[in-house]
Design a protein around this motif. Sequence first.
Motif, PDB file in Angstrom:
ATOM      1  N   ASN A 179       0.798  -1.221   0.000  1.00 42.87           N
ATOM      2  CA  ASN A 179       0.000   0.000   0.000  1.00 42.87           C
ATOM      3  C   ASN A 179       0.835   1.277   0.000  1.00 42.87           C
ATOM      4  O   ASN A 179       0.285   2.370  -0.023  1.00 42.87           O
ATOM      5  N   GLY A 180       2.158   1.159   0.036  1.00 43.09           N
ATOM      6  CA  GLY A 180       3.036   2.322  -0.022  1.00 43.09           C
ATOM      7  C   GLY A 180       3.096   3.119   1.259  1.00 43.09           C
ATOM      8  O   GLY A 180       3.548   4.259   1.259  1.00 43.09           O
ATOM      9  N   GLU A 181       2.687   2.526   2.369  1.00 40.31           N
ATOM     10  CA  GLU A 181       2.651   3.258   3.635  1.00 40.31           C
ATOM     11  C   GLU A 181       3.916   3.051   4.448  1.00 40.31           C
ATOM     12  O   GLU A 181       4.509   1.977   4.462  1.00 40.31           O
ATOM     13  N   TYR A 182       4.300   4.118   5.146  1.00 38.92           N
ATOM     14  CA  TYR A 182       5.407   4.098   6.094  1.00 38.92           C
ATOM     15  C   TYR A 182       5.035   3.189   7.257  1.00 38.92           C
ATOM     16  O   TYR A 182       3.917   3.228   7.751  1.00 38.92           O
ATOM     17  N   LYS A 183       5.985   2.340   7.705  1.00 36.29           N
ATOM     18  CA  LYS A 183       5.724   1.456   8.836  1.00 36.29           C
ATOM     19  C   LYS A 183       6.460   1.939  10.092  1.00 36.29           C
ATOM     20  O   LYS A 183       5.862   2.096  11.131  1.00 36.29           O
ATOM     21  N   CYS A 184       7.789   2.147   9.976  1.00 39.46           N
ATOM     22  CA  CYS A 184       8.574   2.574  11.124  1.00 39.46           C
ATOM     23  C   CYS A 184       9.976   2.972  10.658  1.00 39.46           C
ATOM     24  O   CYS A 184      10.330   2.787   9.501  1.00 39.46           O
ATOM     25  N   ARG A 185      10.752   3.515  11.578  1.00 38.41           N
ATOM     26  CA  ARG A 185      12.160   3.767  11.264  1.00 38.41           C
ATOM     27  C   ARG A 185      12.908   2.436  11.327  1.00 38.41           C
ATOM     28  O   ARG A 185      12.476   1.505  12.004  1.00 38.41           O
ATOM     29  N   ALA A 186      14.021   2.379  10.623  1.00 37.13           N
ATOM     30  CA  ALA A 186      14.778   1.119  10.564  1.00 37.13           C
ATOM     31  C   ALA A 186      16.263   1.411  10.597  1.00 37.13           C
ATOM     32  O   ALA A 186      16.698   2.554  10.435  1.00 37.13           O
ATOM     33  N   LYS A 187      17.044   0.368  10.789  1.00 41.00           N
ATOM     34  CA  LYS A 187      18.500   0.485  10.722  1.00 41.00           C
ATOM     35  C   LYS A 187      18.927   0.402   9.265  1.00 41.00           C
ATOM     36  O   LYS A 187      18.265  -0.237   8.449  1.00 41.00           O
ATOM     37  N   ALA A 188      20.055   1.016   8.943  1.00 39.75           N
ATOM     38  CA  ALA A 188      20.587   0.966   7.586  1.00 39.75           C
ATOM     39  C   ALA A 188      20.903  -0.476   7.211  1.00 39.75           C
ATOM     40  O   ALA A 188      21.410  -1.229   8.049  1.00 39.75           O
ATOM     41  N   PRO A 189      20.581  -0.876   5.978  1.00 37.95           N
ATOM     42  CA  PRO A 189      20.893  -2.258   5.572  1.00 37.95           C
ATOM     43  C   PRO A 189      22.405  -2.498   5.564  1.00 37.95           C
ATOM     44  O   PRO A 189      23.179  -1.597   5.260  1.00 37.95           O
TER      45      PRO A 189
END
Length: 190
Positions: A179-189
Amino acid sequence: MKTAQEMKPNSVMLIEGQPWLVQKAEFTKSGRNSAIVKMKLKNLLSGSSTETVFKSEDKVEPVILDRITVSYSYVADDVYVFMDEDFNQYELSADDIESVLPYIVDGMTDECEAVFFEGKVISVDLPTTIVRQIVYTEGSARGDTSGKVMKAAQLSNGTVVKVADFCEIDDWIEIDTRNGEYKCRAKAPA
C-alpha cells in the motif's frame, strides 16, 4: 476447477485464456437471490483492471504461476533488467512493473520474485517490507500533536512517502510495498 467463492485475493484465475489476478473478493448473500462474489480483477498480461460479479457456485480455473527469485540489475531506457542466481536476465517494461516502480532504486539488494505465465515473465513482486533512505523532508511542525502527525519525505528515486513527523533527512524507514505506507524507522541495511 474451483468455485468463485473459493478464490481469495492474490490468487490468479484463467478467463478466456488470460490470467487475471484477484485483487479484491467480496462475498454477498441476500435472502432472495443466490449468493454472489464481487471481484476486482487485474489482467496480468495487459495490465487492465475490471470489476465483475460471479455466482458463488460458478466454476473458475485457478492458475499456478511459476516464480523464481531475482534481483534488480539495471535500467536501459524504459526496460528494467532483473537477474537470477544463474545470471539469466529478464527484461520488463516500465508498464509491466508499474506498481513496484516507486520502490526500485539503483543498488538495491532486495530479493524480488519474477512471475511467469506460460514461460514468459509478466511481472516482478517485491518483498512485503523494504527499507529505503529519506533524502529530503521538511522539519517537524510544531502544534497539533493530538493525532498521528505525518509529513512528506522524498526517497532517492524521487518517490514521495508520508512518514511520521519525527523522521529526518538520512533516516532509514520501512515501507509496506502493498500500500506504499510508512511502517517505522529502521537500521541501515548491511
